[in-house]
Design a protein around this motif. Structure first.
Motif, PDB file in Angstrom:
ATOM      1  N   GLY A   1       0.953  -1.149  -0.209  1.00  0.00           N
ATOM      2  CA  GLY A   1      -0.091  -0.093  -0.111  1.00  0.00           C
ATOM      3  C   GLY A   1       1.064   1.048  -0.135  1.00  0.00           C
ATOM      4  N   GLY A   2       0.796   2.133  -1.032  1.00  0.00           N
ATOM      5  CA  GLY A   2       1.976   2.936  -1.237  1.00  0.00           C
ATOM      6  C   GLY A   2       3.440   2.497  -1.332  1.00  0.00           C
ATOM      7  N   SER A   3       4.166   3.128  -0.337  1.00  0.00           N
ATOM      8  CA  SER A   3       5.530   2.738  -0.252  1.00  0.00           C
ATOM      9  C   SER A   3       5.650   1.281   0.818  1.00  0.00           C
ATOM     10  N   ALA A   4       4.723   1.298   1.658  1.00  0.00           N
ATOM     11  CA  ALA A   4       4.749   0.226   2.741  1.00  0.00           C
ATOM     12  C   ALA A   4       4.336  -1.119   2.056  1.00  0.00           C
ATOM     13  N   ARG A   5       5.178  -2.230   2.380  1.00  0.00           N
ATOM     14  CA  ARG A   5       4.828  -3.355   1.896  1.00  0.00           C
ATOM     15  C   ARG A   5       4.072  -4.392   2.822  1.00  0.00           C
ATOM     16  N   LYS A   6       2.947  -4.844   2.673  1.00  0.00           N
ATOM     17  CA  LYS A   6       2.018  -5.402   3.526  1.00  0.00           C
ATOM     18  C   LYS A   6       1.656  -6.944   3.210  1.00  0.00           C
ATOM     19  N   GLY A   7       1.037  -7.516   4.277  1.00  0.00           N
ATOM     20  CA  GLY A   7       0.708  -8.651   4.023  1.00  0.00           C
ATOM     21  C   GLY A   7      -0.397  -8.922   4.065  1.00  0.00           C
ATOM     22  N   GLY A   8      -1.557  -9.903   3.554  1.00  0.00           N
ATOM     23  CA  GLY A   8      -2.959  -9.880   3.732  1.00  0.00           C
ATOM     24  C   GLY A   8      -3.259 -11.492   3.360  1.00  0.00           C
ATOM     25  N   VAL A   9      -4.759 -11.554   4.054  1.00  0.00           N
ATOM     26  CA  VAL A   9      -5.391 -12.881   3.684  1.00  0.00           C
ATOM     27  C   VAL A   9      -6.768 -12.694   3.425  1.00  0.00           C
ATOM     28  N   SER A  10      -7.281 -13.322   2.631  1.00  0.00           N
ATOM     29  CA  SER A  10      -8.721 -13.604   2.713  1.00  0.00           C
ATOM     30  C   SER A  10      -9.241 -14.844   2.492  1.00  0.00           C
ATOM     31  N   SER A  11     -10.716 -14.813   3.063  1.00  0.00           N
ATOM     32  CA  SER A  11     -11.608 -16.031   2.579  1.00  0.00           C
ATOM     33  C   SER A  11     -12.552 -15.999   1.730  1.00  0.00           C
ATOM     34  N   ASP A  12     -12.709 -14.637   1.321  1.00  0.00           N
ATOM     35  CA  ASP A  12     -13.568 -14.341  -0.033  1.00  0.00           C
ATOM     36  C   ASP A  12     -13.025 -13.245  -0.720  1.00  0.00           C
ATOM     37  N   SER A  13     -13.690 -12.327  -1.260  1.00  0.00           N
ATOM     38  CA  SER A  13     -13.425 -11.413  -2.205  1.00  0.00           C
ATOM     39  C   SER A  13     -12.809  -9.967  -1.447  1.00  0.00           C
TER      40      SER A  13
ATOM     41  N   VAL B   1     -15.022 -22.881   4.293  1.00  0.00           N
ATOM     42  CA  VAL B   1     -14.174 -22.413   4.641  1.00  0.00           C
ATOM     43  C   VAL B   1     -14.511 -21.254   5.765  1.00  0.00           C
ATOM     44  N   ASP B   2     -14.143 -21.787   7.168  1.00  0.00           N
ATOM     45  CA  ASP B   2     -14.775 -21.093   8.232  1.00  0.00           C
ATOM     46  C   ASP B   2     -13.559 -19.749   8.500  1.00  0.00           C
ATOM     47  N   SER B   3     -12.287 -20.282   8.147  1.00  0.00           N
ATOM     48  CA  SER B   3     -11.543 -19.097   8.516  1.00  0.00           C
ATOM     49  C   SER B   3     -10.373 -19.299   7.716  1.00  0.00           C
ATOM     50  N   ALA B   4      -9.516 -18.051   7.196  1.00  0.00           N
ATOM     51  CA  ALA B   4      -8.204 -18.218   6.760  1.00  0.00           C
ATOM     52  C   ALA B   4      -7.330 -17.474   7.556  1.00  0.00           C
ATOM     53  N   THR B   5      -6.057 -17.993   7.994  1.00  0.00           N
ATOM     54  CA  THR B   5      -5.042 -17.242   8.707  1.00  0.00           C
ATOM     55  C   THR B   5      -3.691 -17.442   8.235  1.00  0.00           C
ATOM     56  N   LEU B   6      -2.938 -16.332   8.229  1.00  0.00           N
ATOM     57  CA  LEU B   6      -1.860 -16.248   7.322  1.00  0.00           C
ATOM     58  C   LEU B   6      -0.722 -15.876   8.529  1.00  0.00           C
TER      59      LEU B   6
END
Length: 327
Positions: free
Chosen positions: A176-188, A220-225
């Motif tokens: 996001g911008g100059s900061a590099r992030k991690g993320g996870v999703s169970s849907d859209s 899928v009840d949850s997704a954890t990264l």
């Protein structure tokens, strides 16, 4: 006169009967627990000839057919997916000799492009699924909060994402911008890293746990990264190999950060695995693994089950009984 001894059929002794019963019990025990053994469902090491991945026949465990790779970005340029000659090394992880995948967005403009292959592995019936991938973000994205590289489980072999492609679960590594992030999703939608950033040019191991409820892979009840650099992963392996039964819980203890998305999404139509790029411009992938146990995707030696320990105790008895019967 010497009288020849008459040979009679050998009768089954008590020890023979005991051995037969013990062997039968052992077979029954093994057949009863075999579904619980870990299963490596998908293993993609990207060990292909250098050059474009588009059209290449997959040699990965759990995938089939040819890769479809590409996609047109908003500026009209094409995203590229090429095999690099070297792997993404990650200390302590499974060996990944050979190549790696580079996804590149030529102009850094927003767009959705991917390299995907069909999933041939059978995923039904597991209460938990685990995945891991080595990823590296080479440069920052130019589109606000866009994902740079991400894994997708889709319903169609599309090399350009759209809402109709049915994105089910995502392990994402973005900026996001100059900061590099991690993320996870169970849907859209995505749950993203709130603080801190990930360094460009650094290899990270992303481990994802999917909790499955309902019949087969209905929900899928949850997704954890869980995100690791080499130091964090080394500390995790030391702790987990000292206590393998606690390997799952220790992921959160030693990860740089963890994220959970609890939105429900069906996974029963997981037919294709995609490696994607959005706002780019470049990111690398290697060593994608998916399995039914955490030990399938991280290098933890699982503890022997109680059944295996029981059988280990039975076999010496069988050897002693056999020696005694042969005397």
């Amino acid at each position: 006169m010497t009288t020849a001894k008459t040979k009679h059929p050998r009768c089954i002794s008590v020890s023979d009967r005991a051995k037969a019963k013990l062997l039968a019990v052992g077979v029954l025990l093994l057949s009863a627990v075999s579904p619980a053994f870990s299963v490596l469902l998908i293993d993609e090491e990207f060990n292909y000839s250098s050059g474009s991945l588009n059209g290449a026949a997959t040699n990965a465990t759990g995938l089939s057919g040819n890769y479809s790779a590409g996609g047109v970005l908003s500026n009209g340029s094409n995203a590229t997916f090429t095999i690099q000659a070297s792997s993404l090394l990650f200390a302590g992880h499974f060996a990944s000799a050979g190549g790696s995948l580079r996804a590149a967005n030529a102009g850094g403009n927003f767009g959705e492009a991917a390299a995907g292959a069909a999933v041939s592995a059978t995923l039904a019936g597991n209460p938990l699924l685990y995945a891991s991938t080595i990823m590296k973000l080479n440069t920052a994205g130019q589109y606000f909060d866009d994902w740079v590289v991400e894994q997708r489980f889709n319903t169609a072999a599309l090399n350009s994402f759209s809402t109709s492609s049915g994105r089910n679960i995502v392990s994402a590594f973005g900026s996001g911008g100059s900061a590099r992030k991690g993320g996870v999703s169970s849907d859209s939608s995505e749950v993203t890293q709130g603080t801190g950033s990930l360094n460009a040019g650094t290899n990270y191991l992303l481990v994802t746990r999917y909790a499955i409820t309902g019949g087969g892979l209905n929900t899928v009840d949850s997704a954890t990264l869980f995100a690791f650099d080499e130091t964090a992963y080394g500390n995790y392996l030391t702790a987990a190999n000292n206590n393998p039964s606690n390997a799952d819980a220790l992921l959160a203890t030693h990860a740089l950060f963890s994220l959970t998305d609890g939105d429900d999404r069906a996974l029963s139509n997981f037919g294709f695995l995609q490696f994607s790029i959005g706002g780019g411009p470049t990111g690398d992938y290697d060593a994608f693994r998916m399995g039914t146990e955490v030990s399938d995707v991280v290098k933890v030696v699982p503890e022997p089950s109680s059944v295996a320990l029981t059988l280990m105790g039975i076999f010496p008895f069988l050897r002693r009984a056999r020696r005694k019967a042969s005397v």
